[in-house]
Write a protein that holds these residues in place. Structure first.
Motif, mmCIF file in Angstrom:
data_model
loop_
_atom_site.group_PDB
_atom_site.id
_atom_site.type_symbol
_atom_site.label_atom_id
_atom_site.label_comp_id
_atom_site.label_asym_id
_atom_site.label_seq_id
_atom_site.Cartn_x
_atom_site.Cartn_y
_atom_site.Cartn_z
ATOM 1 N N VAL B 191 0.857 -1.193 0.000
ATOM 2 C CA VAL B 191 0.000 0.000 0.000
ATOM 3 C C VAL B 191 0.891 1.240 0.000
ATOM 4 C CG1 VAL B 191 -1.897 1.191 1.110
ATOM 5 C CG2 VAL B 191 -1.703 -1.285 1.332
ATOM 6 N N ILE B 212 0.098 -3.863 8.366
ATOM 7 C CA ILE B 212 1.500 -3.628 7.976
ATOM 8 C C ILE B 212 2.361 -3.581 9.236
ATOM 9 C CG2 ILE B 212 3.096 -2.027 6.852
ATOM 10 C CD1 ILE B 212 0.643 -1.082 5.171
ATOM 11 N N VAL B 213 3.246 -4.569 9.388
ATOM 12 C CA VAL B 213 3.971 -4.660 10.663
ATOM 13 C C VAL B 213 4.920 -3.487 10.881
ATOM 14 C CG1 VAL B 213 3.760 -7.150 10.948
ATOM 15 C CG2 VAL B 213 5.725 -6.217 9.691
ATOM 16 N N MET B 214 5.358 -2.817 9.808
ATOM 17 C CA MET B 214 6.224 -1.662 10.017
ATOM 18 C C MET B 214 5.436 -0.436 10.492
ATOM 19 S SD MET B 214 9.248 -1.989 7.119
ATOM 20 C CE MET B 214 10.007 -0.426 7.568
ATOM 21 N N LEU B 217 2.084 3.305 6.077
ATOM 22 C CA LEU B 217 1.926 3.078 4.647
ATOM 23 C C LEU B 217 3.252 3.399 3.965
ATOM 24 C CD1 LEU B 217 -1.553 4.801 4.030
ATOM 25 C CD2 LEU B 217 -1.094 2.399 4.554
ATOM 26 N N LEU B 244 10.051 -8.782 -6.362
ATOM 27 C CA LEU B 244 10.547 -8.275 -5.073
ATOM 28 C C LEU B 244 9.437 -7.486 -4.376
ATOM 29 C CD1 LEU B 244 12.771 -7.695 -3.001
ATOM 30 C CD2 LEU B 244 13.664 -5.927 -4.533
ATOM 31 N N HIS B 245 9.024 -7.978 -3.218
ATOM 32 C CA HIS B 245 7.908 -7.353 -2.500
ATOM 33 C C HIS B 245 8.383 -6.204 -1.613
ATOM 34 C CE1 HIS B 245 4.580 -10.062 -3.581
ATOM 35 N NE2 HIS B 245 5.553 -10.943 -3.773
ATOM 36 N N ILE B 246 7.698 -5.072 -1.758
ATOM 37 C CA ILE B 246 8.035 -3.863 -0.979
ATOM 38 C C ILE B 246 6.766 -3.454 -0.252
ATOM 39 C CG2 ILE B 246 8.982 -1.523 -1.119
ATOM 40 C CD1 ILE B 246 9.702 -2.202 -4.078
ATOM 41 N N ASN B 247 6.556 -3.985 0.939
ATOM 42 C CA ASN B 247 5.243 -3.774 1.559
ATOM 43 C C ASN B 247 5.282 -3.579 3.067
ATOM 44 O OD1 ASN B 247 5.579 -6.348 2.656
ATOM 45 N ND2 ASN B 247 4.642 -7.335 0.893
ATOM 46 N N GLY B 248 6.455 -3.300 3.609
ATOM 47 C CA GLY B 248 6.543 -3.060 5.045
ATOM 48 C C GLY B 248 6.136 -4.268 5.873
ATOM 49 N N GLY B 249 6.159 -5.441 5.261
ATOM 50 C CA GLY B 249 5.778 -6.663 5.979
ATOM 51 C C GLY B 249 4.280 -6.821 6.073
ATOM 52 N N TYR B 251 1.845 -8.744 4.149
ATOM 53 C CA TYR B 251 0.991 -9.911 3.943
ATOM 54 C C TYR B 251 1.348 -11.113 4.801
ATOM 55 C CZ TYR B 251 4.727 -11.565 0.938
ATOM 56 O OH TYR B 251 5.936 -11.958 0.451
ATOM 57 N N MET B 252 2.340 -10.948 5.689
ATOM 58 C CA MET B 252 2.684 -12.108 6.503
ATOM 59 C C MET B 252 1.863 -12.169 7.773
ATOM 60 S SD MET B 252 5.794 -11.010 4.949
ATOM 61 C CE MET B 252 6.242 -9.969 6.269
ATOM 62 N N ALA B 253 1.385 -11.025 8.257
ATOM 63 C CA ALA B 253 0.799 -11.008 9.605
ATOM 64 C C ALA B 253 -0.725 -11.082 9.567
ATOM 65 C CB ALA B 253 1.231 -9.751 10.337
#
Lengths: 230, 253
Positions: B191, B212-214, B217, B244-249, B251-253
């Protein structure tokens, strides 16, 4: 103060290549059981068994700030010897458990510096390996551990990513690369038609720990000349 | 870190605003010569080129409506002519077109989304191949999306699927073009707070942010380093076919 980068398994191969890239911007400390004879004078080396909890604590007792940790120490046992449970345990201990141990012991220092971690996964994180089940299981575990640490430590400002090397010309891969039949079979499938060099992975590790990658965490990036897509 | 990009000829499509503009500017700061493609937003594109040229860089602007693939080809040809060749193509032009519930998606919307996000990307890449293969640094960077990996949300199936296509065609192109010395990779932003999300309802944005774990946005600048990295042979010369995923983490959480 110069920022500190720690590279386990930094005495040779990919770890040493990463250390050399990072030495342009960091004070680099390499740790591991041994290093190559030509180990550069300008890098610091500390002898360490990464599976030994007390030794790990002692090794990093002077580190209060760490801006980069590269968990590169790893092993493989050839000739189907990983089917023996004691070897299987040993490989998991070095390749997986020790990554958790070292990262845990440095996470406070990483948080102080807003640092980041790069772990070494593998193409065998995804593929099955007929001869080295412990190696592939440990590298599959590294992918999950990378994501878990990314989620666990994001709130403290620590990013955690992994690279997944393919066929890189190091001592770990030398059995396959220097066997003509296997070499030809690999090359046939390898879109870029060359084996990787440790420096090919070192530059990627340097990117992932840099400010240029500041919004990337939990990512696993293959560095394999296209092998895993082919 | 990317000093081998100095003097390289780079086309960034959809570069008048948002992520594309930030990437074009990033290439210029790395010393590359950039062609800034725009569709509707001529003025911001020209402003960006002017600011690059005034600070000692080199930039040109090229207009073209990427809802029609022949214009994508034409844009690439014009960029190669005006820059004297092409070393890097960044396929950034794309849009969601509309948010719509899955059951209401019609052929017209699918055509609009696919023409822009898929057909023009393929056409631009094909047109770029003869130029890129002459370069010692031939590289294509596609703009994927986290939606291409996780299906997006309930109202963006058409867009998510088009980005899934981009991820897959990235791998196919990487295999097809490796023999020509051209690397093909994608970046998949999460996002990113640009005009792209101007029409996204605030409650959806807040919900996304909470995943977003970071804890923030992304912004357009967050995507620049990865585009440069994947274009630089020195930095990523052994990487091809990757997303290469740039998403602040996210989709894992």
């Amino acid at each position: 103060m110069t920022s500190v980068a720690i590279v386990t398994g930094g005495g040779s191969g990919i770890g040493l290549a990463a250390a050399q890239y990072l030495s342009q911007t960091h004070r680099v400390i390499c740790c591991g059981l041994d290093h190559i004879d030509e180990f550069p004078d300008d890098l610091e080396f500390r002898e360490l068994d990464v599976t030994d909890e007390n030794a790990v604590t002692a090794c990093f007792s002077d580190i209060s700030e760490c801006s980069a940790l590269v968990n590169c120490a790893g092993m493989i046992v050839q000739d189907r010897q990983e089917f023996e449970i004691q070897n299987f345990r040993k490989v998991i201990d070095v390749n997986l458990n020790a990554v958790h141990l070292v990262t845990n012991s440095l996470v406070d220092a990483l948080a102080v510096a807003g640092g980041s971690v790069v772990n070494i996964a593998s193409m065998y994180s995804v593929f099955g390996s007929p001869n080295t089940p412990a190696y592939s299981a440990s590298k599959g575990g590294i992918v999950s551990l990378t994501r878990s640490h990314a989620v666990a430590f994001a709130g403290r400002g620590v990013r955690v990513n992994a690279v997944a090397p393919g066929w890189i010309d190091t001592r770990l891969a030398s059995n396959a690369i220097h066997n003509e039949e296997r070499r030809n079979r690999i090359m046939e499938r390898l879109p870029m038609r060359r084996f990787g060099e440790p420096a090919d992975v070192g530059s990627v590790i340097a990117f992932l720990v840099s400010e240029e990658a500041r919004y990337i965490t939990g990512a696993v990036l293959p560095v394999d000349g296209g092998y895993s897509i082919a | 870190m990317f000093n081998d990009l100095t003097g390289k000829a780079v086309l960034v499509t959809g570069a008048s605003r948002g992520i594309g503009a930030a990437i074009a500017n990033g290439f210029a700061e790395a010393g590359a010569h950039v062609a800034i493609h725009y569709n509707a937003s001529r003025e911001p594109a020209e402003k960006l080129a002017e600011s690059i040229n005034q600070s000692g860089g080199k930039a040109v602007t090229i207009g073209g409506d990427f809802s029609r693939s022949p214009e994508a080809r034409k844009t690439v040809e014009e960029a190669a002519t005006r820059l004297g060749g092409l070393d890097v193509l960044v396929n950034n032009a794309g849009a969601m077109v509309d948010r719509r519930d899955f059951v209401d998606i019609d052929d017209e919307l699918l055509d609009a989304v696919n023409d822009l996000n898929i057909k023009s990307l393929v056409a631009a890449s094909q047109a770029a191949v003869p130029h890129l293969e002459k370069s010692a640094n031939g590289a294509i960077v596609n703009l994927g999306s986290i939606a291409g990996a996780n299906g997006g949300g309930a109202s963006v199936a058409h867009y998510a699927a088009a980005k899934g296509y981009v991820h897959t065609v990235t791998r196919s192109m990487a295999m097809a073009l490796a023999g020509k010395g051209i690397r093909v990779n994608a970046i998949a932003p999460g996002v990113i707070n640009t005009d792209f999300h101007a029409a996204t309802p605030p409650e959806i944005l807040n919900n996304l942010k909470s995943m977003i774990v970071m804890g923030r946005l992304g912004d357009a600048e967050d995507c620049v380093g990865s585009a440069l990295f994947l274009s630089s042979r020195k930095a990523s010369g052994y990487i091809t076919g990757q997303v290469l995923h740039i998403n602040g983490g996210q989709y894992m959480a």
